[in-house]
Design an enzyme around this catalytic site. Structure first.
Site, mmCIF file in Angstrom:
data_model
loop_
_atom_site.group_PDB
_atom_site.id
_atom_site.type_symbol
_atom_site.label_atom_id
_atom_site.label_comp_id
_atom_site.label_asym_id
_atom_site.label_seq_id
_atom_site.Cartn_x
_atom_site.Cartn_y
_atom_site.Cartn_z
ATOM 1 N N TYR A 150 0.804 -1.238 0.000
ATOM 2 C CA TYR A 150 0.000 0.000 0.000
ATOM 3 C C TYR A 150 0.828 1.276 0.000
ATOM 4 C CZ TYR A 150 -2.669 -3.759 2.296
ATOM 5 O OH TYR A 150 -3.201 -4.967 2.639
ATOM 6 N N HIS A 151 1.856 1.345 -0.827
ATOM 7 C CA HIS A 151 2.709 2.535 -0.869
ATOM 8 C C HIS A 151 2.896 3.065 -2.292
ATOM 9 C CE1 HIS A 151 4.730 0.708 2.976
ATOM 10 N NE2 HIS A 151 3.595 1.329 3.261
#
Length: 529
Positions: A466-467
């Site tokens: 999730y980056h």
């Protein structure tokens, strides 16, 4: 008419709105597509387990089918609420390595080296351990040690030491390398999102307007100058003009989308989508990248300290609810990913190239699937992937989610590092501190032993941690989107301020760096106002 319009009330937008409105002589409007951050699932740290299962606070995007994931679509959760992803993430406070920012500077981005950005990390931070040469003690963002670490997380740290890794008590200290418990963005047992840190204390300012449920459709242009925004709220389309700047803080997936919808981006693609080209800027949406990740899950029926679905687990959670409500302590202060580490995939690496997130429960499909029983999970991701993808429009409408293609494992080196990473992770999980608890690795990973089998396990089950970053890259080159002041090349009155501007992803979680970026740009704006 407002002085500044901020698009997106996430980590960067919350910072900008709060900092710019410190000057009572300027007016600031913040537009957030999501709702107010009132849900107890946000403020109770362990509530994040339920946020993943519903879309009220989450855009819940998907990638296009990924060749590197055997044709699967990846999951891209993004916060749809004040605080953005800082209201729904795992709250880990990590900055990356100083060399990350030295790289940014070396790409022609003056003022973004480690010595330039460190003061803004310190300015934002209120660390419960106090201020020192690397940490802040009086900033808005509270950073804390976990109040009640789970015994399984502590066992992971022991296992890491048994595997030969250093015990690191501060991943943001002099060295990032080693294993340990993460510090988290908590305050007195509650989540400290960017909205709670920056916006909540100043909502009463007369020069600050926060509008929720307002989805921006496009930036209004007058020639090559941004003069306002068009947004939809409650079924009505409205326009809001500004006389200084539009500040785009919609994140690495939606900031490039909004630029393209506004006629700023790769001209050929815009024409294909029926959008009038205001400024042909080919780098918009390019260079998207992320931390690819895979999870090993261990079933441990006897691990009753872990989060799990069982009679004992439900009893523990019920007791935890009472304790959190009365004391803001107990198991519901967990961020789940309590422990982890930064390690090298092979000894010759000059710095850690892997990150581990140890979760005190069985995590399957990003927590969207309910799994019976108890156990633990461990993520491994590579910190500096070489693969680059892109964001493109699916339709000429901001309400249609963009086409997201991170191109996972397009570069062979990324997969080679991931395979080594799985071996290094297993070395830790096989140590007595964890192996002695008697768990059994789930079959889909346990059957993968050779490098070739591990590669297929990764392609079948890997995804993201999730980056997403990089899709509006900062730099002076022809495929860069913003300059070192984050002003959009060739456009007046428009900046992009969020993780999309990162020239290269940082070696760790991206929330603290995004807040730092906004703190720094707030000062740049004040200097030029």
């Amino acid at each position: 008419m407002r002085d500044y319009v901020v698009i997106g009330g996430g980590s960067a937008g919350s910072v900008l709105a709060a900092r710019l409105s410190e000057n009572p002589a300027v007016s600031v409007t913040l537009l957030e597509a999501g709702c107010e951050d009132k849900s107890v699932l946000i403020h109770c740290p362990a509530g994040l387990a339920l946020v993943a299962k519903q879309k009220a606070l989450n855009w819940a995007m998907e990638t296009v089918p990924q060749a590197g994931l055997n044709g699967r679509k990846g999951y891209q959760p993004r916060g749809k609420v004040l605080g953005g992803s800082s209201s729904v993430n795992a709250m880990i406070y990590a900055r990356g390595q100083p060399s990350d920012y030295e790289y940014w500077s070396a790409q022609g981005n003056t003022g973004w080296g480690w010595s330039d950005v460190l003061p803004y990390f310190q300015k934002s931070e209120c660390n419960t351990r106090g201020a020192d040469a690397l940490h802040g003690g009086s900033g808005p963002l509270h950073v804390s040690d976990l109040r009640d670490p789970n015994p399984l997380a502590q066992a992971f740290v022991q296992a890491g030491v048994q595997a030969g890794h250093a015990h690191n008590t501060d991943f943001n200290g002099l060295s990032q390398e080693g294993v340990g418990l993460y510090q988290v963005t908590h305050h007195n047992g509650e989540r400290c999102s960017a909205a709670k840190a920056y916006l909540t204390p100043v909502r009463s300012r007369p020069n600050l307007q926060v509008i929720t449920g307002a989805q921006v459709l496009r930036v209004l242009m007058q020639g090559r100058k941004a003069v306002g925004v068009e947004y939809a709220q409650g079924g009505q389309v409205q326009q809001l003009r500004c006389n200084r700047e539009v500040l785009l803080c919609a994140g690495a997936l939606q900031s490039p989308q909004l630029l393209m919808l506004s006629g700023i981006g790769p001209g050929e693609h815009l024409q294909q989508m029926g959008i009038e080209v205001e400024h042909d800027l080919p780098g918009v949406g390019e260079h998207l990248h992320d931390h690819p990740d895979v999870v090993q899950v261990v079933n441990g029926p006897q691990m009753r300290d872990s989060f799990g679905v069982s009679l004992t687990g439900l009893k523990n959670v019920w007791q935890g609810v009472s304790r959190w409500r009365n004391e803001r302590r107990g198991m519901l202060t967990s961020n789940f990913a309590e422990a982890g580490g930064f390690i090298r995939s092979q000894p010759q690496e000059v710095a850690p190239d892997l990150q581990l997130h140890f979760v005190v429960g069985k995590l399957v499909d990003h927590g969207r699937k309910t799994v019976l029983g108890h156990g633990y999970s461990c993520h491994v991701c590579i910190l500096q992937p070489k693969s680059r993808g892109r964001v493109r429009l699916a339709a000429n409408d901001a309400r249609a989610l963009p086409l997201i293609d991170p191109a996972f494992f397009a570069e062979a080196d990324d997969m080679q590092r991931m395979v080594r990473g799985v071996h290094r992770m297993r070395e830790i999980l096989s140590q007595p501190a964890l192996a002695g608890l008697g768990g059994n690795e789930l079959a889909h990973s346990a059957q993968a032993r050779s490098d070739a089998e591990i590669e297929q396990f990764i392609r079948n089950y890997g995804d993201t941690i999730y980056h997403p970053v990089g899709s509006c890259r900062m730099g002076p080159g022809p495929l860069d989107v913003v300059d070192a002041q984050l002003c959009v090349h060739g456009v007046q009155g428009l900046r992009v301020v969020d993780a999309s501007i990162m020239p290269r992803i940082v070696s760790g979680n991206t929330n603290a760096p995004t807040i730092m970026i906004a703190e720094k740009v707030a000062d740049l704006i004040k200097l030029t106002a």
